[in-house]
Design a protein around this motif. Structure first.
Motif, PDB file in Angstrom:
ATOM      1  N   LEU B  15       0.731  -1.257   0.065  1.00  0.00           N
ATOM      2  CA  LEU B  15      -0.099  -0.053   0.106  1.00  0.00           C
ATOM      3  C   LEU B  15       0.942   1.223   0.012  1.00  0.00           C
ATOM      4  N   MET B  16       1.920   1.103   0.559  1.00  0.00           N
ATOM      5  CA  MET B  16       2.876   2.318   0.579  1.00  0.00           C
ATOM      6  C   MET B  16       3.395   2.585  -0.847  1.00  0.00           C
ATOM      7  N   VAL B  17       3.531   1.471  -1.648  1.00  0.00           N
ATOM      8  CA  VAL B  17       4.120   1.819  -2.904  1.00  0.00           C
ATOM      9  C   VAL B  17       2.770   2.435  -3.708  1.00  0.00           C
ATOM     10  N   ALA B  18       1.832   1.728  -3.481  1.00  0.00           N
ATOM     11  CA  ALA B  18       0.417   2.056  -4.086  1.00  0.00           C
ATOM     12  C   ALA B  18       0.199   3.606  -3.912  1.00  0.00           C
ATOM     13  N   ALA B  19       0.468   3.826  -2.893  1.00  0.00           N
ATOM     14  CA  ALA B  19      -0.114   5.456  -2.371  1.00  0.00           C
ATOM     15  C   ALA B  19       0.899   6.477  -2.893  1.00  0.00           C
ATOM     16  N   THR B  20       2.330   5.983  -3.141  1.00  0.00           N
ATOM     17  CA  THR B  20       3.234   7.306  -3.360  1.00  0.00           C
ATOM     18  C   THR B  20       2.959   8.084  -4.706  1.00  0.00           C
ATOM     19  N   PRO B  21       2.268   7.501  -5.836  1.00  0.00           N
ATOM     20  CA  PRO B  21       1.959   8.431  -7.021  1.00  0.00           C
ATOM     21  C   PRO B  21       0.866   9.517  -6.370  1.00  0.00           C
ATOM     22  N   PHE B 250      -6.059   5.437   0.783  1.00  0.00           N
ATOM     23  CA  PHE B 250      -6.340   5.267  -0.422  1.00  0.00           C
ATOM     24  C   PHE B 250      -5.664   3.946  -0.999  1.00  0.00           C
ATOM     25  N   GLY B 251      -4.295   4.060  -1.012  1.00  0.00           N
ATOM     26  CA  GLY B 251      -3.637   3.248  -1.232  1.00  0.00           C
ATOM     27  C   GLY B 251      -3.961   1.860  -0.715  1.00  0.00           C
ATOM     28  N   GLY B 252      -4.356   1.738   0.616  1.00  0.00           N
ATOM     29  CA  GLY B 252      -4.770   0.798   1.141  1.00  0.00           C
ATOM     30  C   GLY B 252      -5.896   0.216   0.571  1.00  0.00           C
TER      31      GLY B 252
END
Lengths: 361, 310
Positions: B15-21, B250-252
């Motif tokens: 989720l940390m990767v997904a949230a970065t953008p 949101f990444g989560g």
């Protein structure tokens, strides 16, 4: 030095001139862009603006002008009401999709019944679908003060997923050999939004677009609701003192644009497109935003702007096949048009003056 | 359906990767909005950054140059917005929309020859021993560097807005441009710089998407991430720390719905894919419902056109 001075009233002359100049500036800017892509700019511009109307195959392209223009005009007329009042429905694309799903859904539910009632019911369902979808941001705005821009836009992505689900699941053609997409409504006589006169491109959606133009003209010029909309946009405070109910304006503006976008989607799915499929929507809902501004939020202006924008779509397709111009180039071209228009719009509201002629450099 | 296949550790890490953008784009937009400008073109700047970063990384083979070019690309596009809104005094909502439409077209045009190519791999933190610690290792010490860059940026923005003179001026401009102008601050200059910063951040966010998260180029690949970033700024009521919270939330959701898809939950894929957008709406409603609290934080001059009559 140059200085801007606010005009007491917006200039009428510049109101008409700005869109024309914006189109010319876009032709130049677009020409530069095409030249950078390695295409002959003059040929590209001629292909986009001239060939659809006057080339030897123009007999084929001219009807297309109405077919592509009708949804743009329908949606833009609806959007312009809200834009005038400062209510930003930018989710017309979603309302367009839902209108198409509801309209086609009504037809597919009664297939293969042949009756004169099928098409009117589809029209009604399309309009109601678009209306209902636009009521989500409207009600959230009234009840909770939620930003309608973000909500209506988020609903576009939701509608796209719903469209995918429909064309792969519920509405999939049972006789379609497993391919995604619904039955083709063009082959279902009662549901087909056929051309009224063959070869003209005029289907019922075109007629509805014209009615919408006239209706919204009368609405804005003669009706109290139209006055309330204009007042809300120009001075929300004055509107409040005049007893305008802001919630009513929100419901009206969003509902009207949603219903028109839904209608546009329904006419498209029953006619030119024919079926519900994953890639059914092609961005009319977003291009209509440009149409609304290019037409100065004026009904008759939108009529002209819609036709012009349809021209760039058709010309873009021709340029794609004959010059190998990427299809996305035309999208960037349309975006550029809106930039120029918004920039030139300054001249409608401001005068450019020299601050001090003596120390001019 | 096998929910036990979803590992909480991996979930948090991804989720940390997904949230970065979204986090990068949102923190940039926060600065823009704090200066009193509403730039709805985040989606357009993000996707322009995604393709310019992708193209540069493929051409040079260096992801670092890719990220640099992404920031430049996003900033370059935002300059158009800055000029039209600040010098030509246009409506910010309409201009932002134009920027998104233009950016989507431009990126699709630039990206034609890059479809289906694999970009060079980005730099990943991999410390011996530390990265191998169970649970903490994958969550804290083995991410792509963009994850840490985004976190540093959020901290930097928070510090800048709260503790520096520049941050104070920026906020003053956003609260009352007339007062700031009367005090002698260059309203237009501050705003243009803020808009460019926002553009660069959105561009970086786009590159984080095309070079790290996906990593591939497809037309329209941002799929509303820019708009979600705008929503996060509202959700965060214009506070950097809450932007972080919002983006990770949101990444989560995005990661969880992907995991549920993979685990074969009986909900159709399309309905799971809707969830990030639906949750955005729900969050917006919740935030706007207690208006008294959140609205107080909105920059007072947000979206208003500044015209110095003297």
């Amino acid at each position: 030095m140059l200085r801007l001075e606010k005009r007491p009233d917006p200039s009428k002359t510049w109101g008409y001139l700005a869109p024309v100049l914006a189109v010319i500036a876009t032709m130049i800017g677009g020409g530069v862009m095409f030249a950078l892509l390695g295409k002959d700019p003059f040929e590209a511009i001629r292909t986009i603006f001239y060939d659809p109307l006057f080339s030897e195959f123009a007999w084929y392209y001219r009807p297309q002008l109405l077919i592509k223009g009708a949804p743009l005009i329908l949606i833009a007329i609806g959007l312009s009401m809200g834009f005038r009042a400062g209510i930003w429905n930018i989710g017309a694309e979603g309302q367009y999709i839902i209108g198409a799903i509801c309209g086609a859904g009504a037809a597919l539910a009664v297939y293969p019944l042949e009756s004169a009632l099928v098409f009117p019911v589809m029209i009604l369902c399309g309009a109601i679908g678009g209306f209902a979808w636009s009521m989500i941001p409207a009600i959230l705005k009234i009840k909770f003060g939620t930003n309608e821009i973000l909500v209506s836009l988020m609903l576009v992505y939701v509608a796209e997923q719903l469209l995918a689900s429909m064309s792969l699941g519920l509405m999939k053609n049972p006789e379609g050999f497993g391919f995604p997409g619904s039955r083709n409504l063009q082959q279902y006589a009662s549901a087909h939004n056929a051309e009224l006169w063959t070869g003209t491109g005029i289907h019922l959606g075109v007629v509805f677009a014209l009615i919408a133009v006239i209706f919204s003209y009368i609405m804005l010029a003669r009706h109290q609701m139209g006055f309330h909309i204009r007042l809300t946009g120009e001075s929300p405070k004055a509107a409040k003192f005049a007893g305008v109910n802001p919630n009513k304006v929100v419901i009206y503006c969003l509902g009207f644009s949603g219903a028109l976008a839904g209608l546009a989607g329904m006419f498209e799915v029953a006619g030119p497109s024919g079926q519900i499929s994953i890639d059914f929507n092609v961005g009319y809902g977003f291009t209509a935003i440009i149409v609304a501004f290019l037409g100065r939020l004026d009904p008759f202006g939108i009529l002209l702007a819609g036709l012009l924008m349809a021209l760039t779509y058709i010309g873009g397709e021709i340029a794609q096949s004959s010059l190998g111009l990427p299809s996305a180039a035309i999208q960037a071209f349309q975006g550029m048009l809106l930039f120029f228009l918004l920039a030139l719009d300054m001249l409608t509201n401001f005068k450019i003056k020299r601050t001090n002629t003596e120390v001019r450099i | 359906m096998d929910l036990s296949a979803i590992s909480p550790t991996l979930l948090v890490a991804s989720l940390m990767v997904a949230a970065t953008p979204i986090l990068l784009a949102a923190i940039g937009e926060l600065v823009v909005e704090k200066s009193g400008v509403l730039n709805l073109g985040v989606e357009g700047m993000m996707i322009t950054g995604a393709i310019s970063g992708f193209a540069a990384a493929v051409l040079t083979g260096s992801p670092m140059i890719g990220f640099l070019c992404a920031a430049l690309g996003g900033a370059a596009l935002s300059v158009i917005f800055a000029i039209i809104t600040q010098y030509f005094l246009s409506n910010q909502v309409a201009t932002g929309l134009a920027l998104t439409l233009f950016g989507l077209g431009l990126s699709a045009m630039l990206g034609q020859s890059y479809v289906g190519i694999k970009p060079p791999a980005s730099v990943k933190l991999d410390l011996p021993l530390v990265s191998d610690i169970p649970v903490i290792g994958p969550i804290l010490f083995s991410h792509d560097f963009t994850v840490y860059a985004a976190l540093t940026l959020v901290t930097g923005v928070w510090w800048f807005l709260k503790y520096t003179r520049g941050g104070l001026i920026l906020r003053a401009v956003g609260e009352s441009h007339d007062a700031a102008h009367a005090l002698g601050y260059k309203v237009v200059r501050v705003r243009i710089l803020a808009i460019m910063f926002g553009g660069a951040c959105a561009g970086l966010g786009g590159a984080a998407l095309s070079l790290v998260r996906v990593p591939q180029w497809t037309e329209g690949m941002t799929a509303g991430a820019g708009w979600i970033a705008l929503a996060i700024v509202v959700f965060a009521s214009w506070k950097p720390a809450r932007v972080l919270l919002g983006a990770y939330l949101f990444g989560g959701v995005a990661v969880l719905q992907l995991n549920l898809q993979a685990a074969g939950v009986s909900i159709p894929v399309e309905y799971l894919s809707m969830s990030p957008y639906l949750i955005t709406i729900v969050v917006l409603v919740v935030m706007s419902a207690n208006r008294s609290k959140s609205a107080l934080n909105a920059p007072a001059a947000l979206g208003r056109v500044f015209h110095a009559s003297r």
